[in-house]
Write a protein that holds these residues in place. Structure first.
Motif: not given
Length: 256
Positions: A73-86
């Motif tokens: 939310a802080d940058c309106n961008c996707y987080s680092r693409n990890t299995y947990w995040n996705d």
């Protein structure tokens, strides 16, 4: 202060705290509302009886909050693409459900004193729950959020704090004696307010309505660590299962 108010305030403070640290942790938030019918499996009626299962159905409503690790939310961008995040989200939930309970089934229809006692008795389960779930999405959350897929199925496990206040009465008179009360329930009725835990299993699916909103369809089972959520714990050797509910709900989720 009422325990429900305390839990609600704690939940709101927790939400506020999350808002202040999301930039450091790199996630975003979702909020929503859910509602739907609750089938209460209790000591009213006969377990696994069709008339009991279709008759002892109440209604539940809840507020939900998600931590979405796939988007920042802080940058309106996707987080680092990890299995947990996705593939994982953490869900917080406040819910309340109420069910009117009756003794249904073959035994309550008998032309006997026992049948009359069962037919004349009615209860109500008033249940407040607060807890968290870990949700697993087998398909990519990033793809779903970007519109690459319209559907996003998930499975989840959760743990809830439960506060309950059952009710019980009979048209024959005060309960607890051999005239008004079925034998297995004498001295086994407790309508005092109490608390316990619920172990939750949930399976559901999201449907993408707009870039910032989803339709949620969920089927959840709550297994209570108490046999008095409905106010009854009959003196019966076959009574080996605590109370539980099946909650089918539909919800609306909005991305903050």
């Amino acid at each position: 202060m009422d325990i429900r108010v305390q839990v609600a305030l704690t939940f709101m403070l927790f939400m506020t705290g999350l808002q202040t640290v999301h930039a450091q942790l790199g996630f975003s938030h979702e909020i929503g509302v859910i509602a739907g019918p609750v089938a209460f499996q209790s000591d009213y009626g006969e377990r696994y009886d069709f008339d009991t299962n279709k008759g002892n159905v109440g209604i539940g409503i809840g507020l939900v909050h998600y931590i979405n690790f796939a988007y920042r939310a802080d940058c309106n961008c996707y987080s680092r693409n990890t299995y947990w995040n996705d593939h994982f989200k953490i869900r917080s939930q406040l819910s309340y459900h109420v069910t009117t309970l009756n003794h249904l089934g073959e035994l309550s229809r008998r032309n006997s004193l026992g049948g009359l006692q069962l037919r004349s008795m009615e209860g109500k389960a008033n249940v407040f729950e607060a807890g968290a779930h870990l949700e697993y999405f087998p398909w990519s959350i990033r793809d779903f959020q970007a519109g690459g897929k319209k559907w996003a199925p998930y499975i989840a496990l959760g743990l809830h704090y439960v506060n309950f206040k059952p009710e019980a009465e009979s048209s024959l008179g005060p309960l607890g004696n051999s005239i008004t009360t079925f034998p297995t329930f004498i001295d086994r009725i407790d309508t005092s307010r109490s608390s316990t835990l619920a172990y939750v299993g949930d399976i559901g699916v999201r449907y993408k309505l707009t870039p910032l909103s989803d339709l949620l369809i969920s089927s959840a089972w709550h297994f209570y660590d108490s046999n008095y959520v409905d106010g009854l714990s009959p003196n019966n050797t076959n009574n080996r299962v605590s109370d539980s509910i099946w909650w089918f709900n539909i919800g609306y989720i909005y991305y903050l």
